[in-house]
Design a protein around this motif. Structure first.
Motif, PDB file in Angstrom:
ATOM      1  N   TYR A  77      -5.179   2.627   4.578  1.00 55.32           N
ATOM      2  CA  TYR A  77      -6.012   1.519   4.108  1.00 55.32           C
ATOM      3  C   TYR A  77      -5.847   1.486   2.600  1.00 55.32           C
ATOM      4  CZ  TYR A  77     -10.413  -0.755   2.669  1.00 55.32           C
ATOM      5  OH  TYR A  77     -11.354  -1.554   2.090  1.00 55.32           O
ATOM      6  N   ILE A  78      -5.530   0.308   2.068  1.00 55.98           N
ATOM      7  CA  ILE A  78      -5.319   0.134   0.634  1.00 55.98           C
ATOM      8  C   ILE A  78      -6.252  -0.961   0.133  1.00 55.98           C
ATOM      9  CG2 ILE A  78      -3.688  -0.713  -1.124  1.00 55.98           C
ATOM     10  CD1 ILE A  78      -2.776   1.957  -0.190  1.00 55.98           C
ATOM     11  N   GLU A  79      -6.926  -0.695  -0.974  1.00 57.51           N
ATOM     12  CA  GLU A  79      -7.681  -1.721  -1.689  1.00 57.51           C
ATOM     13  C   GLU A  79      -7.118  -1.783  -3.087  1.00 57.51           C
ATOM     14  OE1 GLU A  79     -12.020  -2.080  -2.247  1.00 57.51           O
ATOM     15  OE2 GLU A  79     -12.142  -1.385  -0.156  1.00 57.51           O
ATOM     16  N   GLY A  80      -6.937  -2.994  -3.592  1.00 56.72           N
ATOM     17  CA  GLY A  80      -6.405  -3.127  -4.936  1.00 56.72           C
ATOM     18  C   GLY A  80      -6.347  -4.567  -5.373  1.00 56.72           C
ATOM     19  N   ARG A  81      -5.374  -4.859  -6.255  1.00 58.10           N
ATOM     20  CA  ARG A  81      -5.224  -6.204  -6.798  1.00 58.10           C
ATOM     21  C   ARG A  81      -3.750  -6.581  -6.849  1.00 58.10           C
ATOM     22  NH1 ARG A  81      -6.151  -2.400 -10.312  1.00 58.10           N
ATOM     23  NH2 ARG A  81      -5.029  -2.270 -12.258  1.00 58.10           N
ATOM     24  N   ILE A  82      -3.487  -7.871  -6.791  1.00 60.83           N
ATOM     25  CA  ILE A  82      -2.111  -8.373  -6.853  1.00 60.83           C
ATOM     26  C   ILE A  82      -1.686  -8.466  -8.306  1.00 60.83           C
ATOM     27  CG2 ILE A  82      -0.608 -10.342  -6.394  1.00 60.83           C
ATOM     28  CD1 ILE A  82      -2.424 -11.015  -4.029  1.00 60.83           C
ATOM     29  N   ARG A  83      -0.486  -7.990  -8.571  1.00 57.23           N
ATOM     30  CA  ARG A  83       0.059  -8.084  -9.910  1.00 57.23           C
ATOM     31  C   ARG A  83       1.535  -8.444  -9.801  1.00 57.23           C
ATOM     32  NH1 ARG A  83      -2.008  -4.218 -13.922  1.00 57.23           N
ATOM     33  NH2 ARG A  83      -3.755  -5.598 -13.663  1.00 57.23           N
ATOM     34  N   THR A  84       1.967  -9.411 -10.611  1.00 55.25           N
ATOM     35  CA  THR A  84       3.380  -9.781 -10.687  1.00 55.25           C
ATOM     36  C   THR A  84       3.893  -9.338 -12.047  1.00 55.25           C
ATOM     37  OG1 THR A  84       3.056 -11.673  -9.237  1.00 55.25           O
ATOM     38  CG2 THR A  84       5.044 -11.678 -10.574  1.00 55.25           C
ATOM     39  N   ARG A  85       5.025  -8.640 -12.029  1.00 57.46           N
ATOM     40  CA  ARG A  85       5.619  -8.183 -13.285  1.00 57.46           C
ATOM     41  C   ARG A  85       7.081  -8.592 -13.318  1.00 57.46           C
ATOM     42  NH1 ARG A  85       8.407  -3.322 -12.209  1.00 57.46           N
ATOM     43  NH2 ARG A  85       7.808  -2.428 -10.208  1.00 57.46           N
ATOM     44  N   GLN A  86       7.643  -8.620 -14.496  1.00 60.67           N
ATOM     45  CA  GLN A  86       9.055  -8.951 -14.630  1.00 60.67           C
ATOM     46  C   GLN A  86       9.805  -7.791 -15.243  1.00 60.67           C
ATOM     47  OE1 GLN A  86       8.854 -12.428 -17.219  1.00 60.67           O
ATOM     48  NE2 GLN A  86       9.845 -11.255 -18.825  1.00 60.67           N
ATOM     49  N   TYR A  87      11.095  -7.739 -14.951  1.00 54.14           N
ATOM     50  CA  TYR A  87      11.958  -6.700 -15.491  1.00 54.14           C
ATOM     51  C   TYR A  87      13.384  -7.238 -15.574  1.00 54.14           C
ATOM     52  CZ  TYR A  87      13.381  -5.980 -10.629  1.00 54.14           C
ATOM     53  OH  TYR A  87      13.856  -6.169  -9.353  1.00 54.14           O
ATOM     54  N   GLN A  88      14.228  -6.519 -16.286  1.00 57.29           N
ATOM     55  CA  GLN A  88      15.642  -6.874 -16.407  1.00 57.29           C
ATOM     56  C   GLN A  88      16.445  -5.993 -15.457  1.00 57.29           C
ATOM     57  OE1 GLN A  88      16.732  -9.400 -18.447  1.00 57.29           O
ATOM     58  NE2 GLN A  88      14.577  -9.739 -18.920  1.00 57.29           N
ATOM     59  N   ASP A  89      17.256  -6.600 -14.588  1.00 55.02           N
ATOM     60  CA  ASP A  89      18.078  -5.805 -13.686  1.00 55.02           C
ATOM     61  C   ASP A  89      19.331  -5.321 -14.404  1.00 55.02           C
ATOM     62  OD1 ASP A  89      19.905  -7.920 -13.718  1.00 55.02           O
ATOM     63  OD2 ASP A  89      19.540  -8.510 -11.642  1.00 55.02           O
ATOM     64  N   LYS A  90      20.207  -4.622 -13.672  1.00 59.22           N
ATOM     65  CA  LYS A  90      21.397  -4.030 -14.301  1.00 59.22           C
ATOM     66  C   LYS A  90      22.366  -5.079 -14.854  1.00 59.22           C
ATOM     67  CE  LYS A  90      23.660  -3.618  -9.859  1.00 59.22           C
ATOM     68  NZ  LYS A  90      24.137  -2.737  -8.848  1.00 59.22           N
ATOM     69  N   ASP A  91      22.269  -6.327 -14.356  1.00 54.40           N
ATOM     70  CA  ASP A  91      23.110  -7.423 -14.859  1.00 54.40           C
ATOM     71  C   ASP A  91      22.390  -8.238 -15.934  1.00 54.40           C
ATOM     72  OD1 ASP A  91      25.157  -6.748 -13.045  1.00 54.40           O
ATOM     73  OD2 ASP A  91      24.156  -7.905 -11.463  1.00 54.40           O
ATOM     74  N   ASN A  92      21.293  -7.694 -16.446  1.00 55.54           N
ATOM     75  CA  ASN A  92      20.483  -8.319 -17.486  1.00 55.54           C
ATOM     76  C   ASN A  92      19.840  -9.636 -17.034  1.00 55.54           C
ATOM     77  OD1 ASN A  92      19.313  -7.871 -19.983  1.00 55.54           O
ATOM     78  ND2 ASN A  92      20.771  -9.204 -21.038  1.00 55.54           N
ATOM     79  N   GLN A  93      19.619  -9.774 -15.738  1.00 56.12           N
ATOM     80  CA  GLN A  93      18.924 -10.932 -15.194  1.00 56.12           C
ATOM     81  C   GLN A  93      17.431 -10.618 -15.113  1.00 56.12           C
ATOM     82  OE1 GLN A  93      20.365 -13.935 -14.172  1.00 56.12           O
ATOM     83  NE2 GLN A  93      22.171 -13.097 -15.198  1.00 56.12           N
TER      84      GLN A  93
END
Length: 143
Positions: A77-93
């Protein structure tokens, strides 16, 4: 105007063992996927199962609990919050990932459904419905 509500409650099974990292400064983070299932009847009246996969992130004390006790197949059972984050992949995308940052974790159903005979007994010696909560950091308090 009042602040919004960002709260998620999930009950599901781990899709893989938690991946745990120990960051600079001693902070621990654990990540894993969680499968939740729901069922419906199609036009022919057949029961259809649909699986939804969720990315879960646990920090600090909860991450350490996950590292010690959680295994693939285990129900939680998990309680928490939604979070969207961004990052750069190995191809710099630029990539985006949406995850559930857990504040509470309860282990359900006892031992994982996968074969754990190779794991030390201390790894799974937790009461079946033990609940763990992440205390808020001082900068997360609303006052």
């Amino acid at each position: 105007m009042a602040a919004g509500v960002n709260k998620v409650i999930l009950v599901g099974n781990l899709g893989k063992d938690p991946e745990v990292r120990h960051l600079e400064g001693g902070t621990t983070v654990a990540r894993f996927t969680l499968a939740t299932n729901d069922y419906y009847k199609d036009k022919s009246g057949n029961r259809v199962e649909r699986t939804e996969w969720h990315n879960i992130a646990l920090w600090r004390d909860l991450a350490e609990v996950a590292e010690k006790y959680l295994r693939k197949g285990q129900q939680v059972y998990i309680e928490g919050r939604i979070r969207t984050r961004q990052y750069q992949d190995k191809d710099n995308q630029t990539r985006y990932i949406t995850e559930i940052v857990a504040d509470e974790l309860t282990m359900l159903g006892g031992r994982p459904t996968t074969d754990q005979s190779t794991e030390p007994a201390s790894q799974t010696a937790v009461p079946e419905t033990q609940t763990f909560r992440q205390e808020p950091e001082l900068d997360q308090l609303p006052f």
